[in-house]
Design a protein around this motif. Structure first.
Motif, mmCIF file in Angstrom:
data_model
loop_
_atom_site.group_PDB
_atom_site.id
_atom_site.type_symbol
_atom_site.label_atom_id
_atom_site.label_comp_id
_atom_site.label_asym_id
_atom_site.label_seq_id
_atom_site.Cartn_x
_atom_site.Cartn_y
_atom_site.Cartn_z
ATOM 1 N N THR A 94 0.829 -1.207 0.000
ATOM 2 C CA THR A 94 0.000 0.000 0.000
ATOM 3 C C THR A 94 0.863 1.256 0.000
ATOM 4 O OG1 THR A 94 -1.724 -1.195 1.199
ATOM 5 C CG2 THR A 94 -1.871 1.198 1.187
ATOM 6 N N ASP A 97 2.238 1.705 -3.448
ATOM 7 C CA ASP A 97 1.230 2.072 -4.452
ATOM 8 C C ASP A 97 0.674 3.477 -4.246
ATOM 9 O OD1 ASP A 97 1.557 -0.433 -5.541
ATOM 10 O OD2 ASP A 97 -0.260 -1.281 -4.649
ATOM 11 N N LEU A 98 0.490 3.884 -2.991
ATOM 12 C CA LEU A 98 -0.194 5.148 -2.729
ATOM 13 C C LEU A 98 0.744 6.303 -2.398
ATOM 14 C CD1 LEU A 98 -3.292 3.980 -0.636
ATOM 15 C CD2 LEU A 98 -3.074 4.307 -3.115
ATOM 16 N N VAL A 99 1.966 5.986 -1.969
ATOM 17 C CA VAL A 99 2.880 7.057 -1.561
ATOM 18 C C VAL A 99 4.102 7.150 -2.469
ATOM 19 C CG1 VAL A 99 4.328 7.947 0.304
ATOM 20 C CG2 VAL A 99 2.095 6.958 0.826
ATOM 21 N N PRO A 102 3.347 7.183 -6.873
ATOM 22 C CA PRO A 102 2.772 8.421 -7.405
ATOM 23 C C PRO A 102 3.731 9.617 -7.342
ATOM 24 C CG PRO A 102 1.195 7.318 -5.976
ATOM 25 C CD PRO A 102 2.505 6.615 -5.800
ATOM 26 N N THR A 312 -1.848 0.998 7.165
ATOM 27 C CA THR A 312 -2.467 0.651 5.879
ATOM 28 C C THR A 312 -3.855 1.260 5.767
ATOM 29 O OG1 THR A 312 -1.231 -1.432 5.799
ATOM 30 C CG2 THR A 312 -3.192 -1.269 4.412
ATOM 31 N N LEU A 315 -3.611 5.012 5.076
ATOM 32 C CA LEU A 315 -3.246 5.316 3.684
ATOM 33 C C LEU A 315 -4.431 5.084 2.756
ATOM 34 C CD1 LEU A 315 0.341 3.764 3.493
ATOM 35 C CD2 LEU A 315 -0.264 6.181 3.739
ATOM 36 N N GLU A 316 -5.127 3.975 2.931
ATOM 37 C CA GLU A 316 -6.257 3.648 2.063
ATOM 38 C C GLU A 316 -7.420 4.624 2.250
ATOM 39 O OE1 GLU A 316 -5.589 -1.206 1.665
ATOM 40 O OE2 GLU A 316 -7.005 -0.400 3.159
ATOM 41 N N TRP A 319 -5.311 8.697 1.572
ATOM 42 C CA TRP A 319 -4.326 9.007 0.540
ATOM 43 C C TRP A 319 -4.568 8.277 -0.778
ATOM 44 C CZ3 TRP A 319 -1.544 13.177 1.376
ATOM 45 C CH2 TRP A 319 -1.423 13.617 2.705
ATOM 46 N N THR A 320 -5.702 7.581 -0.910
ATOM 47 C CA THR A 320 -6.027 6.961 -2.196
ATOM 48 C C THR A 320 -6.240 8.029 -3.256
ATOM 49 O OG1 THR A 320 -7.019 5.037 -1.115
ATOM 50 C CG2 THR A 320 -7.640 5.449 -3.404
ATOM 51 N N ASP A 321 -6.978 9.090 -2.887
ATOM 52 C CA ASP A 321 -7.060 10.283 -3.719
ATOM 53 C C ASP A 321 -5.957 11.199 -3.226
ATOM 54 O OD1 ASP A 321 -7.537 12.694 -4.935
ATOM 55 O OD2 ASP A 321 -9.693 12.697 -4.596
ATOM 56 N N GLY A 322 -4.849 11.184 -3.919
ATOM 57 C CA GLY A 322 -3.647 11.846 -3.422
ATOM 58 C C GLY A 322 -3.772 13.325 -3.145
#
Length: 423
Positions: A94, A97-99, A102, A312, A315-316, A319-322
């Motif tokens: 996670t 992928d999210l931090v 991107p 996790t 983040l989900e 931060w999924t929509d950054g």
């Protein structure tokens, strides 16, 4: 509010004199939710402290709490050293992928131990191992932790004195605007590096906070940070950014250095990375720096699996929509800034400066003792704030990123009243 005298006897007789925060907030807290804490008598306090930045998503965030309870109820691994676990795998994936992806950050992830100073110690050790040099450069008014290596690159004289032994291999340099713009950035630093008679050993690395939280909310300009990164590259020094308090969205972007457009060689992260206040720390570094031997740096509690679970979930959730959390934090920061402008205009003779980024702000007073009196009065009025700076001369605002606009307004009104009533 009317506060009855709480029973503090066991704390005063049994707990060490080293205790600190509890002295400024003389009550017994019982529960907390979101941006509010409640003492055992039911009084509520608006929290603009957020666990010194460890609770960016508030107390007992319901989404994170649910994930944690579900994990514990199914007997998920709690203590795992550095063993591979499903909780760690999910966090790493996670986080990547999210931090990292991107932001095009290539970092390897190290779990150095549960606290921020563990992350700093491992960063300093790694820099010295990679470069084969001992010296580390830090900055005036820096704070990097309370263990010996971290104290050696910390500026506060009171905290350094507590070491009881010489703090070596650290050299301080002026932080941004230390000379009020009268001296060219890094003039002294670079001249020492290039002068064979300066007495400065070639540093392995430079460690810096983009916003010095404990040092008084001193905000480095993006251009100063870029110039520092370029200096490190020219002089073959690693750049370490300590993002322990200012990371995880505190200044807006997930990492506080993003605004400057730099990619540090090493980054330390802790405090709000677990999202729930559970102990957890990361040391991030470029892949070519990963020269560790297995077990060369370790710690019993570096595998805090419940913290991986809440990290996790954080983040989900956020931060999924950054950009959503970043935009909200910046908007809330503007709200705080406008209130501080009003407070400053009302108390022009008393306030030296207000400064900050995102949701970390400070009010500095000409009379250094004033900040402590304001924090005390704010507590009496139901607001938790702390002071910072080398002489505790700055009122520090560190609300949770999830604090609502209405809660911000409420807390800022209390702050304005506390300032007026302590004149």
């Amino acid at each position: 509010m009317t506060i009855t005298q709480p029973d503090l006897s066991v704390f005063q007789t049994l707990e060490s004199e080293v205790r600190s925060y509890c002295r400024g907030w003389p009550t017994v807290f019982d529960r907390a939710r979101g941006s509010r804490m409640y003492d055992e008598d039911g009084h509520d306090y608006l929290d603009f402290f957020a666990g010194a930045g460890s609770l960016n998503y508030g107390h007992n965030n319901p989404v994170l709490k649910r994930a944690l309870i579900d994990y514990l109820e199914r007997d998920g691994v709690t203590h795992g050293l550095d063993m591979s676990t499903t909780a760690k795998r999910q966090f790493l994936q996670t986080f990547q992928d999210l931090v990292l992806r991107p932001r095009d950050l290539p970092y390897k992830v190290m779990f150095p131990g549960p606290t921020g100073t563990n992350a700093v110690e491992s960063a300093l050790k790694l820099a010295r191992k990679v470069k084969g040099r001992e010296a580390i450069v830090s900055f005036t008014n820096a704070f990097h932790g309370m263990s010996l290596g971290s104290l050696a690159v910390t500026g506060n004289a009171f905290k350094r004195a507590g070491a009881g032994v010489p703090l070596v291999h650290g050299t301080p340099m002026p932080f941004d605007n230390y000379f009020d713009g009268a001296v060219e950035d890094f003039l002294w630093f670079e001249r020492l590096l290039e002068d064979q008679g300066s007495g400065l050993n070639k540093p392995a690395a430079v460690i810096v906070e983009t916003v010095q939280g404990e040092g008084g909310i001193n905000v480095a300009r993006p251009e100063w940070l870029r110039a520092l990164a370029e200096l490190c590259e020219r002089q073959d020094m690693l750049l370490i950014v300590d993002d322990i308090q200012m990371g995880c969205g505190r200044t807006g972007a997930f990492f506080s250095f993003e605004e400057a457009g730099i990619t540090p060689d090493i980054v330390t992260v802790s405090k709000s990375i677990s999202g729930y206040g559970l102990p957890m720390a990361l040391t991030l570094f470029k892949p070519e720096l990963d020269v560790w031997e297995p077990g060369e740096h370790n710690g019993t509690f570096r595998g805090n699996n419940p913290a991986f679970v809440t990290a996790t979930a954080a983040l989900e959730t956020y931060w999924t929509d950054g950009s959503a959390m970043e935009k909200q934090t910046r908007a809330r920061g503007e709200q705080v800034e406008q209130a501080l402008i009003s407070i400053t205009e009302e108390n022009l003779a008393d306030i030296k400066e207000y400064r900050g980024r995102g949701l970390v702000w400070g009010l500095e007073f000409h009379e250094k003792e004033r900040a402590g009196r304001i924090a005390k009065r704010a507590f009496e009025l139901g607001l938790l704030i702390e002071t910072s700076g080398p002489e505790s001369e700055v009122v520090k605002l560190l609300p949770a990123l999830t604090t609502t606009g209405e809660e911000l307004d409420e807390g800022l009104r209390i702050l304005a009243r506390a300032v007026r009533e302590t004149a």
